[in-house]
Structures are given as structure tokens and as C-alpha cells.
Design a protein around this motif. Structure first.
Motif, PDB file in Angstrom:
ATOM      1  N   GLY A  50       0.786  -1.223   0.000  1.00  0.00           N
ATOM      2  CA  GLY A  50       0.000   0.000   0.000  1.00  0.00           C
ATOM      3  C   GLY A  50       0.823   1.281   0.000  1.00  0.00           C
ATOM      4  O   GLY A  50       0.263   2.369   0.081  1.00  0.00           O
ATOM      5  N   GLN A  51       2.137   1.164  -0.094  1.00  0.00           N
ATOM      6  CA  GLN A  51       2.999   2.348  -0.086  1.00  0.00           C
ATOM      7  C   GLN A  51       4.022   2.245  -1.207  1.00  0.00           C
ATOM      8  O   GLN A  51       4.340   1.161  -1.681  1.00  0.00           O
ATOM      9  CB  GLN A  51       3.754   2.467   1.243  1.00  0.00           C
ATOM     10  CG  GLN A  51       2.873   2.644   2.442  1.00  0.00           C
ATOM     11  CD  GLN A  51       3.695   2.745   3.715  1.00  0.00           C
ATOM     12  OE1 GLN A  51       4.794   3.281   3.723  1.00  0.00           O
ATOM     13  NE2 GLN A  51       3.157   2.218   4.803  1.00  0.00           N
ATOM     14  N   TYR A  52       4.557   3.386  -1.609  1.00  0.00           N
ATOM     15  CA  TYR A  52       5.652   3.402  -2.574  1.00  0.00           C
ATOM     16  C   TYR A  52       6.948   3.514  -1.778  1.00  0.00           C
ATOM     17  O   TYR A  52       7.614   4.537  -1.770  1.00  0.00           O
ATOM     18  CB  TYR A  52       5.489   4.568  -3.547  1.00  0.00           C
ATOM     19  CG  TYR A  52       6.416   4.461  -4.740  1.00  0.00           C
ATOM     20  CD1 TYR A  52       6.254   3.439  -5.661  1.00  0.00           C
ATOM     21  CD2 TYR A  52       7.446   5.356  -4.915  1.00  0.00           C
ATOM     22  CE1 TYR A  52       7.098   3.319  -6.747  1.00  0.00           C
ATOM     23  CE2 TYR A  52       8.303   5.253  -5.999  1.00  0.00           C
ATOM     24  CZ  TYR A  52       8.124   4.236  -6.913  1.00  0.00           C
ATOM     25  OH  TYR A  52       8.979   4.125  -7.979  1.00  0.00           O
TER      26      TYR A  52
END
Length: 94
Positions: A50-52
Motif C-alpha cells: 500500500g505504499q511506494y
């Protein structure tokens, strides 16, 4: 490590990173990560769901080597990096 390319109005900042260069950045980033993994310096690389961003284990002999390795990453100027030194646990069997 988090990558934070400069953005303007939801797009990469045109003066430093025009949209056409995004693939170039991704290609250079992947090439360097592959080189470091094949050399055994970056044995673990995980994406945070859910994150870069990612969590990595980097195997170096010194702080200077770590700095040289990190600063060799193509996106280093745009990264937020938190370093946590690790030591082998005395109860570890591996």
C-alpha cells in the motif's frame, strides 16, 4: 526507504524530471538494485504493501560503505532513508 520524486500538480516537476524520464528513472533504479543484489550487498528487498516504499537488508562492512552504496542509487536525492543497524542475535540458528 521511500522514493519521493518532486511533483507539481500531481505530475513530476518538469524542470528536473519531465514525465518522459520516469521510465528512465525506473530502469536505472532497477538496474542498480539488481547489481547490488547480485553482488550480495542487498540480500533482502521488500515492498511495503500500500505504499511506494520498501524495507531492505543491506550487508556492508562499514558506515562509509553503506553511505557509498546508498548514494549510488539513482533516486538517492529524492529518498527518505531510515537506517537501523542490526547485529546477529545470540540465539539465532542461521
Amino acid at each position: 526507504m521511500d522514493d519521493a520524486l518532486p511533483r507539481k500538480n500531481g505530475r513530476e516537476h518538469s524542470a528536473r524530471h519531465p514525465p518522459r524520464n520516469r521510465r528512465s528513472h525506473q530502469g536505472r533504479r532497477k538496474k542498480r538494485a539488481t547489481e547490488l543484489q547480485e553482488a550480495g550487498k542487498w540480500p533482502h528487498l521488500w515492498r511495503i504493501v500500500g505504499q511506494y516504499s520498501n524495507i531492505s537488508i543491506i550487508d556492508v562492512e562499514s558506515n562509509d560503505e553503506l553511505h557509498a552504496l546508498l548514494s549510488s542509487l539513482p533516486l538517492f536525492p529524492f529518498m527518505t532513508i531510515q537506517v537501523t543497524p542490526l547485529a546477529k542475535h545470540p540465539s539465532s540458528i542461521v
